[in-house]
Write an enzyme that holds these catalytic residues in place. Structure first.
Site, PDB file in Angstrom:
ATOM      1  CG  HIS A  15      -8.179   1.766  -5.482  1.00 30.73           C
ATOM      2  ND1 HIS A  15      -7.320   1.761  -4.411  1.00 30.73           N
ATOM      3  CD2 HIS A  15      -9.174   2.636  -5.163  1.00 30.73           C
ATOM      4  CE1 HIS A  15      -7.772   2.594  -3.476  1.00 30.73           C
ATOM      5  NE2 HIS A  15      -8.901   3.124  -3.910  1.00 30.73           N
ATOM      6  CD  GLU A  20      -5.109  -0.729  -6.256  1.00 33.60           C
ATOM      7  OE1 GLU A  20      -5.681  -1.271  -5.293  1.00 33.60           O
ATOM      8  OE2 GLU A  20      -4.671   0.440  -6.231  1.00 33.60           O
ATOM      9  CE1 TYR A  76      -3.216  -3.206   5.803  1.00 32.58           C
ATOM     10  CE2 TYR A  76      -1.889  -1.592   4.632  1.00 32.58           C
ATOM     11  CZ  TYR A  76      -2.868  -2.559   4.625  1.00 32.58           C
ATOM     12  OH  TYR A  76      -3.491  -2.883   3.461  1.00 32.58           O
ATOM     13  CD  GLU A  89      -6.361  -1.597  -2.151  1.00 31.81           C
ATOM     14  OE1 GLU A  89      -6.450  -0.818  -3.117  1.00 31.81           O
ATOM     15  OE2 GLU A  89      -5.588  -1.381  -1.191  1.00 31.81           O
ATOM     16  CG  HIS A 139      -5.978   1.265   1.999  1.00 29.27           C
ATOM     17  ND1 HIS A 139      -6.016   0.853   0.684  1.00 29.27           N
ATOM     18  CD2 HIS A 139      -7.244   1.655   2.306  1.00 29.27           C
ATOM     19  CE1 HIS A 139      -7.245   1.000   0.224  1.00 29.27           C
ATOM     20  NE2 HIS A 139      -8.007   1.479   1.180  1.00 29.27           N
ATOM     21  CG  ASP A 178      -2.366  -0.382   0.797  1.00 33.75           C
ATOM     22  OD1 ASP A 178      -2.787   0.034  -0.299  1.00 33.75           O
ATOM     23  OD2 ASP A 178      -3.041  -1.090   1.549  1.00 33.75           O
TER      24      ASP A 178
HETATM   25 ZN    ZN Z   1      -4.595   0.200  -0.728  1.00 36.75          ZN
HETATM   26 ZN    ZN Z   2      -5.518   0.621  -4.120  1.00 40.20          ZN
END
Ligand code: ZN
Ligand code: ZN
Length: 343
Positions: A219, A182, A122, A216, A118, A85
């Site tokens: 995307h 993605e 994490y 994702e 994103h 990411d």
């Molecule tokens: Zn991402």
């Molecule tokens: Zn993405």
């Protein structure tokens, strides 16, 4: 290729090309070259979320009760996802700097924002469940672990080639890897967390993963459209050499992904590696179709990992699925201190 000018009143508002085109820089969504991209923009915006809206309180209690293998895989996979990411935030920005269509610039701005979320998520989940030392170790993984470095070598190469030499061909290669990223690279990691969820483990984390997964998917859809549109605007690049190159990258990526899944998912209860390999090939087929090419694994046109369909295949907001079911547990907990402020 030159970066797009920010404002050029002599050019038309409606862009004459995605890259190397002419546009004033003024964005009128009712006068864009690819009108349906407005819908994509709206769908992306509709997915807005933030990491600390997800309740981690059960995960905090549960993490210690996971097996050693599960804990190791958990940290390694968060490390992997963070490594994937991180470059996306910047790559989305870079693509927008060269895009001469302001609708693409705006869509990329939203994608970049989501990639930033994103990345933060994490740190958020790790700060909820493990010590700072372990958190840092998980984030070092992407630059220390040999298997992971080997797996990510091509992404780094083609992403950096585009930075050093921004040609239309290098943009198409970056878009190919973005499509792979993605639509394929994330999914063995997603599968790990969905597998925990089906045993009622770490449901907070998998809820967060399903939010990332939903982003994702959008995307991947947009990036593959961008790839196809850029290719058709530049017919001289739509040649056997480039198409062959794309197929090669997909095949190599699938092999590396299989190797990675054997490394990180062996001995995880509930995950059959054979099935996982089939799932990886199924994802590759799916992304090839999206970019207008042919499937290369005819035996995996259908998803062979049946249990995951409820989690990963139905995230489109219309079906009653894992996502909706989990949204009932999706409680805003901004006020609860989960340790994230200590970062
Ligand atoms: Zn991402
Ligand atoms: Zn993405």
């Amino acid at each position: 290729m030159q970066k797009a000018k920010t404002l050029e009143p002599r050019n038309p508002n409606k862009s004459t090309g995605i890259f190397n085109g002419k546009s004033s820089g003024i964005l009128n969504w009712n006068d864009i070259a690819y009108p349906h991209w407005h819908k994509m923009y709206k769908r992306l915006l509709g997915n807005y979320w933030q990491a600390d809206e997800i309740n981690m309180s059960n995960d905090i209690k549960q993490f210690a009760s996971l097996s050693q293998q599960e804990q190791d895989a958990y940290l390694k996979i968060i490390g992997l996802l963070a490594t994937l990411d991180a470059p996306q935030t910047r790559t989305a920005l870079l693509l927008s700097l060269y895009a001469t269509d302001p609708s693409v610039q705006s869509i990329m701005a939203v994608i970049a924002q989501q990639e930033a979320v994103h990345n933060e998520s994490y740190s958020y989940v790790l700060s909820s469940i493990v010590s700072l030392d372990q958190q840092n170790k998980a984030f070092e993984f992407g630059r220390m672990d040999e298997t992971l470095l080997k797996r990510n070598k091509n992404i780094a190469k083609y992403y950096n080639d585009f930075v050093e030499n921004p040609t239309t061909e290098n943009i198409l290669k970056t878009l190919t890897y973005t499509t792979l990223l993605e639509g394929l690279f994330f999914y063995s990691g997603f599968a790990y967390f969905y597998n925990l969820a089906r045993y009622n483990k770490m449901v907070g984390t998998s809820t967060m993963i399903s939010y990332i997964n939903r982003d994702e998917l959008e995307h991947g859809r947009f990036i593959s459209e961008l790839f196809r549109a850029t290719l058709s605007e530049n017919p001289e690049l739509n040649n056997d050499e480039l198409i062959e190159w794309v197929y090669e990258q997909f095949k190599e990526s699938v092999e590396l992904e299989i190797e990675w899944s054997e490394y990180v998912l062996a001995d995880i209860e509930g995950i059959e590696l054979e099935e996982m390999h089939g799932y990886i090939k199924y994802r590759a087929n799916k992304m090839l179709r999206l970019i207008g090419l042919e499937e290369i694994y005819p035996e995996y046109v259908e998803n062979p990992m049946k249990w995951i369909r409820a989690y990963a295949d139905n995230i489109d907001g219309t079906k009653t699925d894992f996502f909706e079911q989990k949204s009932r547990q999706y409680v805003k907990v901004n006020a609860i201190d989960n340790g994230f402020d200590d970062l």
